[in-house]
Design a protein around this motif. Structure first.
Motif, PDB file in Angstrom:
ATOM      1  N   TYR A 174       0.835  -1.204   0.000  1.00 22.28           N
ATOM      2  CA  TYR A 174       0.000   0.000   0.000  1.00 22.28           C
ATOM      3  C   TYR A 174       0.870   1.254   0.000  1.00 22.28           C
ATOM      4  O   TYR A 174       1.753   1.419   0.843  1.00 22.28           O
ATOM      5  CB  TYR A 174      -0.920   0.007   1.219  1.00 22.28           C
ATOM      6  N   ARG A 175       0.597   2.156  -0.938  1.00 21.47           N
ATOM      7  CA  ARG A 175       1.431   3.345  -1.054  1.00 21.47           C
ATOM      8  C   ARG A 175       1.169   4.353   0.066  1.00 21.47           C
ATOM      9  O   ARG A 175       1.934   5.307   0.235  1.00 21.47           O
ATOM     10  CB  ARG A 175       1.274   4.018  -2.421  1.00 21.47           C
TER      11      ARG A 175
ATOM     12  N   LEU B 245       4.125   5.011   2.183  1.00 26.65           N
ATOM     13  CA  LEU B 245       5.049   6.016   1.670  1.00 26.65           C
ATOM     14  C   LEU B 245       4.470   7.424   1.786  1.00 26.65           C
ATOM     15  O   LEU B 245       5.141   8.360   2.224  1.00 26.65           O
ATOM     16  CB  LEU B 245       5.373   5.699   0.206  1.00 26.65           C
ATOM     17  N   ASP B 246       3.206   7.578   1.422  1.00 26.72           N
ATOM     18  CA  ASP B 246       2.592   8.901   1.362  1.00 26.72           C
ATOM     19  C   ASP B 246       2.248   9.468   2.734  1.00 26.72           C
ATOM     20  O   ASP B 246       2.331  10.686   2.946  1.00 26.72           O
ATOM     21  CB  ASP B 246       1.310   8.850   0.523  1.00 26.72           C
TER      22      ASP B 246
ATOM     23  N   LEU C 197       1.905   0.780  -4.462  1.00 28.60           N
ATOM     24  CA  LEU C 197       3.204   1.316  -4.858  1.00 28.60           C
ATOM     25  C   LEU C 197       3.554   0.919  -6.291  1.00 28.60           C
ATOM     26  O   LEU C 197       3.112  -0.122  -6.783  1.00 28.60           O
ATOM     27  CB  LEU C 197       4.295   0.771  -3.942  1.00 28.60           C
TER      28      LEU C 197
ATOM     29  N   ASP D  72       8.783   3.798  -6.627  1.00 30.29           N
ATOM     30  CA  ASP D  72       8.583   4.164  -5.216  1.00 30.29           C
ATOM     31  C   ASP D  72       9.542   3.427  -4.289  1.00 30.29           C
ATOM     32  O   ASP D  72      10.043   3.992  -3.314  1.00 30.29           O
ATOM     33  CB  ASP D  72       7.147   3.864  -4.782  1.00 30.29           C
TER      34      ASP D  72
END
Length: 304
Positions: free
Chosen positions: A70-71, A74-75, A176, A180
């Motif tokens: 899951y991005r 990162l975000d 992702l 990334d």
């Protein structure tokens, strides 16, 4: 000196549910996650995956981990972690990263939203009582499927929704991309192996385990530029730590992670570690969840 370590696991850090996750129970709200990190900073010494593998740990070590691709890690999560100067270990599935597939969990969640649970069960020709939720379906039925049956189920569900797996992956903003993962090292995030495509290991052949464990690790190292030392077994169940899976993992990994929320004081082998899933637990619940309940579960299982 080796010390008992507390390990926590998260998945998707988001304000709202998405149809691809809404039936899975994997979302932690950012405000809750931030409170958890502040609690860890006050009461523990936060460590990295490399610290854990080295065996040289501080007095009250705690490791923060994430599963899947899951991005939002990162975000959203990475900003909160950076503020607290907290390292983390992110277990990723390269097949999702490359855009070639989605875990069956996400497709089942979407299908239950779009088609309804009863139609999902009918489409998959499942004759098993008590399957009232996607999580029960994943826990009771999916582990029995072969890779071919898994692929067929995903194809059936996508066709019924008028789409396909690649289109779902392409249009979703949840996951992702390849570029990334190259940014992780600069954010204090170590890369771990979560298998190639997120299957239950218990139903895989030796060749399939080689792909899911060994080749997955090699690909993650190539994509990330990091050394991958740790494996998180998909779904975190000890039933998937089969003899074949452990043999494949130990050729190329130094630590293997389950869930079960038990104490690592009672872990079954030097290279196997239990983790605790906290979800949206209130901060006042954390002492119970992190210190007391893991010991109780371990003692209960030992007595049984």
């Amino acid at each position: 000196m080796r010390r008992q370590v507390t390990i926590v696991v998260y998945h998707h850090i988001a304000e709202q549910e998405d149809p691809l996750t809404s039936k899975l129970g994997v979302v932690t709200r950012p405000d809750v996650f931030e409170k958890h990190i502040k609690h860890f900073a006050r009461h523990f010494d936060m460590v990295s995956g490399s610290d854990l593998v080295s065996g040289t740990l501080p007095r009250k070590p705690l490791l923060i981990t994430f599963d899947d691709a899951y991005r939002s890690v990162l975000d959203t999560a990475s900003t909160i972690l950076k503020t607290a100067n907290a390292p983390s270990l992110f277990f990723v599935n390269p097949a999702t990263l490359l855009g070639s597939s989605l875990p069956v969990d996400n497709i089942l969640s979407l299908a239950a939203e779009v088609l309804g649970m009863q139609q999902v069960i009918a489409l998959l020709n499942i004759n098993e009582a008590g399957l009232t939720s996607v999580r029960r379906l994943i826990g009771n039925v999916v582990p029995k499927w072969t890779q071919a049956q898994l692929a067929h189920a995903k194809q059936q569900l996508c066709a019924a929704m008028g789409t396909d797996e690649l289109e779902l992956r392409r249009t979703s903003k949840l996951f992702l991309g390849v570029s990334d993962i190259k940014t992780f090292a600069g954010l204090g995030i170590e890369v771990g192996n979560h298998s190639m495509s997120h299957p239950f290991f218990r139903s895989l052949s030796a060749n399939e385990l080689e792909t899911e464990i060994v080749q997955s690790r090699e690909l993650l190292e190539k994509l990330s530029g990091q050394t991958v030392q740790c494996l998180s077994i998909p779904y975190g169940n000890a039933l998937d730590a089969t003899e074949g899976a452990l043999r494949a993992a130990r050729h190329s990994h130094k630590a293997i992670f389950l869930v079960h929320a038990k104490s690592n004081r009672f872990k079954p082998a030097a290279d196997i570690f239990y983790r605790i899933s906290l979800g949206n637990a209130a901060p006042e619940e954390l002492p119970l969840k992190l210190r007391i309940m893991p010991v109780i579960r371990s003692v209960r299982d030992w007595l049984w």
